[in-house]
Design a protein around this motif. Sequence first.
Motif, PDB file in Angstrom:
ATOM      1  N   LEU A   6       0.818  -1.210   0.000  1.00 52.40           N
ATOM      2  CA  LEU A   6       0.000   0.000   0.000  1.00 52.40           C
ATOM      3  C   LEU A   6       0.855   1.266   0.000  1.00 52.40           C
ATOM      4  O   LEU A   6       0.530   2.248  -0.663  1.00 52.40           O
ATOM      5  CB  LEU A   6      -0.936  -0.004   1.209  1.00 52.40           C
ATOM      6  CG  LEU A   6      -2.124  -0.963   1.121  1.00 52.40           C
ATOM      7  CD1 LEU A   6      -2.861  -1.023   2.450  1.00 52.40           C
ATOM      8  CD2 LEU A   6      -3.062  -0.539   0.006  1.00 52.40           C
ATOM      9  N   THR A   7       1.947   1.245   0.741  1.00 56.44           N
ATOM     10  CA  THR A   7       2.847   2.396   0.765  1.00 56.44           C
ATOM     11  C   THR A   7       3.385   2.688  -0.628  1.00 56.44           C
ATOM     12  O   THR A   7       3.392   3.834  -1.088  1.00 56.44           O
ATOM     13  CB  THR A   7       4.014   2.134   1.736  1.00 56.44           C
ATOM     14  OG1 THR A   7       3.502   1.998   3.048  1.00 56.44           O
ATOM     15  CG2 THR A   7       5.021   3.282   1.704  1.00 56.44           C
ATOM     16  N   ARG A  45       0.484   3.896  -2.957  1.00 56.83           N
ATOM     17  CA  ARG A  45       0.098   5.281  -2.657  1.00 56.83           C
ATOM     18  C   ARG A  45       1.106   6.260  -3.260  1.00 56.83           C
ATOM     19  O   ARG A  45       0.733   7.285  -3.835  1.00 56.83           O
ATOM     20  CB  ARG A  45      -0.004   5.487  -1.152  1.00 56.83           C
ATOM     21  CG  ARG A  45      -0.253   6.939  -0.764  1.00 56.83           C
ATOM     22  CD  ARG A  45      -0.417   7.113   0.720  1.00 56.83           C
ATOM     23  NE  ARG A  45      -1.756   6.706   1.123  1.00 56.83           N
ATOM     24  CZ  ARG A  45      -2.010   5.765   2.022  1.00 56.83           C
ATOM     25  NH1 ARG A  45      -1.012   5.122   2.608  1.00 56.83           N
ATOM     26  NH2 ARG A  45      -3.249   5.455   2.346  1.00 56.83           N
ATOM     27  N   SER A  46       2.384   5.963  -3.133  1.00 55.63           N
ATOM     28  CA  SER A  46       3.419   6.851  -3.661  1.00 55.63           C
ATOM     29  C   SER A  46       3.341   6.954  -5.181  1.00 55.63           C
ATOM     30  O   SER A  46       3.475   8.047  -5.750  1.00 55.63           O
ATOM     31  CB  SER A  46       4.795   6.333  -3.231  1.00 55.63           C
ATOM     32  OG  SER A  46       5.823   7.091  -3.806  1.00 55.63           O
ATOM     33  N   ALA A  60       0.282   8.961  -6.197  1.00 54.46           N
ATOM     34  CA  ALA A  60       0.447  10.373  -5.851  1.00 54.46           C
ATOM     35  C   ALA A  60       1.181  11.139  -6.953  1.00 54.46           C
ATOM     36  O   ALA A  60       0.998  12.351  -7.106  1.00 54.46           O
ATOM     37  CB  ALA A  60       1.192  10.508  -4.529  1.00 54.46           C
ATOM     38  N   PRO A 105      -5.426  10.202  -5.067  1.00 53.54           N
ATOM     39  CA  PRO A 105      -5.335   9.748  -3.672  1.00 53.54           C
ATOM     40  C   PRO A 105      -5.691   8.276  -3.522  1.00 53.54           C
ATOM     41  O   PRO A 105      -6.540   7.737  -4.238  1.00 53.54           O
ATOM     42  CB  PRO A 105      -6.379  10.624  -2.963  1.00 53.54           C
ATOM     43  CG  PRO A 105      -7.374  10.953  -4.023  1.00 53.54           C
ATOM     44  CD  PRO A 105      -6.614  11.030  -5.319  1.00 53.54           C
ATOM     45  N   LEU A 106      -5.003   7.619  -2.601  1.00 54.04           N
ATOM     46  CA  LEU A 106      -5.344   6.255  -2.206  1.00 54.04           C
ATOM     47  C   LEU A 106      -5.803   6.297  -0.749  1.00 54.04           C
ATOM     48  O   LEU A 106      -5.046   6.713   0.125  1.00 54.04           O
ATOM     49  CB  LEU A 106      -4.155   5.309  -2.364  1.00 54.04           C
ATOM     50  CG  LEU A 106      -4.441   3.827  -2.087  1.00 54.04           C
ATOM     51  CD1 LEU A 106      -3.587   2.926  -2.965  1.00 54.04           C
ATOM     52  CD2 LEU A 106      -4.191   3.456  -0.616  1.00 54.04           C
ATOM     53  N   ALA A 124      -6.888   4.205   2.456  1.00 54.28           N
ATOM     54  CA  ALA A 124      -6.600   2.837   2.886  1.00 54.28           C
ATOM     55  C   ALA A 124      -7.594   2.344   3.934  1.00 54.28           C
ATOM     56  O   ALA A 124      -7.686   2.894   5.028  1.00 54.28           O
ATOM     57  CB  ALA A 124      -5.176   2.755   3.439  1.00 54.28           C
ATOM     58  N   TRP A 170      -6.678   8.193   6.690  1.00 51.50           N
ATOM     59  CA  TRP A 170      -7.025   7.669   5.378  1.00 51.50           C
ATOM     60  C   TRP A 170      -5.853   7.756   4.400  1.00 51.50           C
ATOM     61  O   TRP A 170      -5.744   6.972   3.477  1.00 51.50           O
ATOM     62  CB  TRP A 170      -8.185   8.455   4.773  1.00 51.50           C
ATOM     63  CG  TRP A 170      -9.506   8.291   5.452  1.00 51.50           C
ATOM     64  CD1 TRP A 170      -9.786   7.558   6.570  1.00 51.50           C
ATOM     65  CD2 TRP A 170     -10.741   8.891   5.051  1.00 51.50           C
ATOM     66  NE1 TRP A 170     -11.111   7.678   6.901  1.00 51.50           N
ATOM     67  CE2 TRP A 170     -11.726   8.492   5.978  1.00 51.50           C
ATOM     68  CE3 TRP A 170     -11.104   9.744   4.009  1.00 51.50           C
ATOM     69  CZ2 TRP A 170     -13.056   8.907   5.874  1.00 51.50           C
ATOM     70  CZ3 TRP A 170     -12.421  10.157   3.913  1.00 51.50           C
ATOM     71  CH2 TRP A 170     -13.388   9.734   4.838  1.00 51.50           C
ATOM     72  N   LEU A 171      -5.014   8.740   4.609  1.00 48.88           N
ATOM     73  CA  LEU A 171      -3.990   9.073   3.623  1.00 48.88           C
ATOM     74  C   LEU A 171      -2.571   8.753   4.057  1.00 48.88           C
ATOM     75  O   LEU A 171      -1.663   8.752   3.229  1.00 48.88           O
ATOM     76  CB  LEU A 171      -4.066  10.573   3.291  1.00 48.88           C
ATOM     77  CG  LEU A 171      -5.370  11.029   2.641  1.00 48.88           C
ATOM     78  CD1 LEU A 171      -5.522  12.532   2.754  1.00 48.88           C
ATOM     79  CD2 LEU A 171      -5.395  10.602   1.179  1.00 48.88           C
ATOM     80  N   GLN A 172      -2.378   8.478   5.329  1.00 49.76           N
ATOM     81  CA  GLN A 172      -1.013   8.262   5.790  1.00 49.76           C
ATOM     82  C   GLN A 172      -0.526   6.862   5.448  1.00 49.76           C
ATOM     83  O   GLN A 172      -1.306   5.945   5.256  1.00 49.76           O
ATOM     84  CB  GLN A 172      -0.914   8.480   7.304  1.00 49.76           C
ATOM     85  CG  GLN A 172      -1.609   7.420   8.148  1.00 49.76           C
ATOM     86  CD  GLN A 172      -1.570   7.744   9.625  1.00 49.76           C
ATOM     87  OE1 GLN A 172      -1.128   8.805  10.014  1.00 49.76           O
ATOM     88  NE2 GLN A 172      -2.057   6.833  10.441  1.00 49.76           N
ATOM     89  N   SER A 173       0.781   6.719   5.391  1.00 48.97           N
ATOM     90  CA  SER A 173       1.382   5.426   5.072  1.00 48.97           C
ATOM     91  C   SER A 173       1.169   4.452   6.221  1.00 48.97           C
ATOM     92  O   SER A 173       1.434   4.780   7.376  1.00 48.97           O
ATOM     93  CB  SER A 173       2.881   5.593   4.826  1.00 48.97           C
ATOM     94  OG  SER A 173       3.507   4.338   4.765  1.00 48.97           O
TER      95      SER A 173
END
Length: 440
Positions: free
Chosen positions: A87-88, A91-92, A95, A100-101, A103, A186-189
Motif C-alpha cells: 500500500l505504501t 500510494r506513492s 500520488a 489519492p489512495l 486505505a 485515510w492518507l497516511q502510510s
Amino acid sequence: MEKVLVPSPPLSGPGGAPSAHEPAAAAGFTIAFCLEGQLRLDDQPALHEAVALARRQPGSRLVVLATRPEDQRLRGPHQRRIEAQALTSLRSRLAAWGIPLLAFPQQTTAAALDEIRPLLAPDRLFQAQQSRLFADWPVAPERFPLVFSDFRRNLERSPEAPLPPPDFTGLGWTGADWPEAWPREWLQSPDPAPVADPQADPYRDPQSDRRSAFPFRGDEPTALARLQHFCGGSDGLRHYKARRNGLVGTEFSSKLSPFLALGSLSVRRIWQVVLEYQARQSVDEGSEWLKQELLWREFFLWSEQRHGAAFHGASGLQNRQPAWIENRELFERWCRADGGHPLIDAQLRELLATGYLSNRGRQWVASHFINSLQLPWIWGARFFEWWLIDAEPALNTGNWAYLAGVGSDPRSFGGSPRRFDLERQVGLYDPGQTHRQRWS
C-alpha cells in the motif's frame, strides 16, 4: 466490474442550507476504484474501465480505495506486514498523478463507502477482481471435474493476455480540489518501517527474519523484479522442477505465491513472462512445471466457486467424514511449535517467525497433523490461512483437503489419504539437517 451508485437523498439542514455532514464538493465527476485486495496497477481490467469512463466525462477525478473483498478473512500478522508495504508503494506511485489512495485494507468496500460518504460520495464505483488466468469458466461448471488431471486435459479456453497499467494523466486532484477535511489516517502510510537507507536493497523487507526464505517486500515493483529475476535473470525457471522441493534460501522456488496472494502480481503476467521465456529459450521441464503450478491454482479457485460451502466443509468434495480426535491441548502445543516431533516443530517455528514455509514442508506438516496427530484437518487449515504469507483460502483448503483424503486427490477416492514417511523425506530433502538446525 462497474457498479452504479444510487444517489442518497440530499443531506440538507433547515431552509435548505448544507448539512455539516454533506459530502465535500469535488470538481467534475468522481470515480472510485476499489482494489478489493488486488494491490497493483498492472493487469487490472476494471481499472481500465474506470479510466475509460473518466476520459468520456470531462473533469473527472479518480480516487482509489484499498478494501478487501466480502469473502476474504482478516489477514494474519505477516500478511498485514507485506500488505502495508504494498500500500505504501502504491500510494506513492498514484500520488505522482495526484490520485489519492484511501486505505481501508481490513474493511469491505461497503464498510469503506459508509465511512467516506460524509466527506466523499463517488458518482461511479469500479471493483477489482481476483487475478485469474481465465476471465470465465475454463471448463463449463456443469462439467467441472473433481481432479486436476481431468481439468488440465479438458480446458476449453486459453488464458487471456494481461493488460498494462493505464495512463492516469489528467485524472488527478489539484490542490484546489483536494478535500482538506479528509482524515489523516485515510492518507497516511501504513508501513511502520519504510526503506530509509539509500544503500539498502529496495526489494528486501527490513522487518524480515534474516533466516527467511522470503525476505522480500510485498509491493508491486518488488513482485515484478522477482518475476523477471526468476524467469530471466537467473536459471531459476529452467531448474524449477528439480529445485522446487528445497527448504532453505530464496532460489529453490519462484517465491511468487506471496505476491499473488497479496494481489501485487497478476497471474496472467506470470503466464505471459513464462511464454516469452519459452519463445526465447525453448520449452523446458522447469517452465512447463511452473505453468502446471499456475493451473493448479486456477483449478482450486474455480473448484471453490463450483462447489461453494462444500469445498471448505469438513467432509470435503467426497462428502465423507474423516476420522479425527478433537484434542485441543495437543493442538495448542502444536500451534506453539511444541508438538514433540523435531522436524515438524522446526517447520512450524519457521512459519511462525516468517510467515513462509516451503511446499515440501507444508506437505510434511499437514500429513503429520492429519495422520499421526489425528487432529481435525480444518483446524490445521485455518492455522495455515492465518499465518502463511501467501494464504489464499481456496488453495489452502484445497491442499489440506487433498492430503486429508476428502478433496481432489484421485488416490483417495475410495482409498486412504496420502502419508509421508518423514524419515525418508528428510533423507531425500534435508540429509544434512540444514533446515532443522536453522530453526532449532
